[in-house]
Write a protein that holds these residues in place. Sequence first.
Motif, mmCIF file in Angstrom:
data_model
loop_
_atom_site.group_PDB
_atom_site.id
_atom_site.type_symbol
_atom_site.label_atom_id
_atom_site.label_comp_id
_atom_site.label_asym_id
_atom_site.label_seq_id
_atom_site.Cartn_x
_atom_site.Cartn_y
_atom_site.Cartn_z
ATOM 1 N N HIS A 116 -38.726 15.924 69.757
ATOM 2 C CA HIS A 116 -37.727 15.268 70.600
ATOM 3 C C HIS A 116 -36.697 14.540 69.741
ATOM 4 N N GLY A 117 -35.500 14.388 70.291
ATOM 5 C CA GLY A 117 -34.424 13.733 69.571
ATOM 6 C C GLY A 117 -34.681 12.263 69.306
ATOM 7 N N LEU A 118 -33.798 11.675 68.496
ATOM 8 C CA LEU A 118 -33.870 10.267 68.143
ATOM 9 C C LEU A 118 -32.585 9.581 68.587
ATOM 10 N N GLY A 119 -32.723 8.400 69.165
ATOM 11 C CA GLY A 119 -31.543 7.686 69.629
ATOM 12 C C GLY A 119 -31.494 6.268 69.113
ATOM 13 N N LYS A 120 -30.279 5.754 68.991
ATOM 14 C CA LYS A 120 -30.067 4.360 68.610
ATOM 15 C C LYS A 120 -29.324 3.673 69.741
ATOM 16 N N ILE A 121 -29.788 2.478 70.107
ATOM 17 C CA ILE A 121 -29.257 1.767 71.264
ATOM 18 C C ILE A 121 -28.680 0.432 70.819
ATOM 19 N N ASP A 122 -27.527 0.096 71.365
ATOM 20 C CA ASP A 122 -26.913 -1.203 71.135
ATOM 21 C C ASP A 122 -26.557 -1.802 72.494
ATOM 22 N N GLU A 123 -27.287 -2.846 72.881
ATOM 23 C CA GLU A 123 -27.062 -3.500 74.184
ATOM 24 C C GLU A 123 -27.060 -2.472 75.319
ATOM 25 N N TYR A 124 -28.087 -1.680 75.369
ATOM 26 C CA TYR A 124 -28.343 -0.661 76.398
ATOM 27 C C TYR A 124 -27.521 0.616 76.221
#
Length: 204
Positions: A116-124
């Motif tokens: 599965h992919g990887l994600g980065k979140i900043d304030e939702y």
Amino acid sequence: IQGKPVLLHILENLVIAFGSVDVKLGTSYKADQVKEFVDRNTPRKVAVEYIYHDLKNDTYDAYLEMEPYVKGYFLATHGDVIVNPCVYQNVQRLQDKDYAIGTLAFSPKVDEVESHGLGKIDEYKVIDFIHPPESIIPDGYLRDMGIFAAGKGFFDVLKRYPQIYGSKSQVFKHAIADNLPFLGSIQDSIWIHVGRPKDLEKSL
């Protein structure tokens, strides 16, 4: 998993999360057997409609072919992922119908599945999405759980990024790189991905 088929876990947990559900079930390999099983074991308060897909182009076409059957906002899940019902609720709750195209579920338990992919979140807001995923996970990245909520506008995004990309994860990657609005819901509860025979030994 724990004596119960994965698909039944998913259907039962959707009922726990939402009370009653209208399921559009994409089928492919051994579709007749899947339909026979679901017809026999569908929990109460679940209505199921089957949409067959021949997997010529991975998940891209499978999702695009759902468009005529989806009337409004929806929640989508892979058929090989079991999560706590609260994950469905949290993702649906965060989805901002006036702003975001979609809301994706991410987990800090990044070792549950490698594909599965990887994600980065900043304030939702999802500010980066890596797919195919890197073997060495960059700091601050979370694992895509394969669950998202969206509205009809999601299908316009699919069409914007043609089927040469092959999968919805590639669409997420390019759409997020183009700064289209996707939100990320971080889920710290247990989740199970069942992709190989040894995964059947997992427990909730």
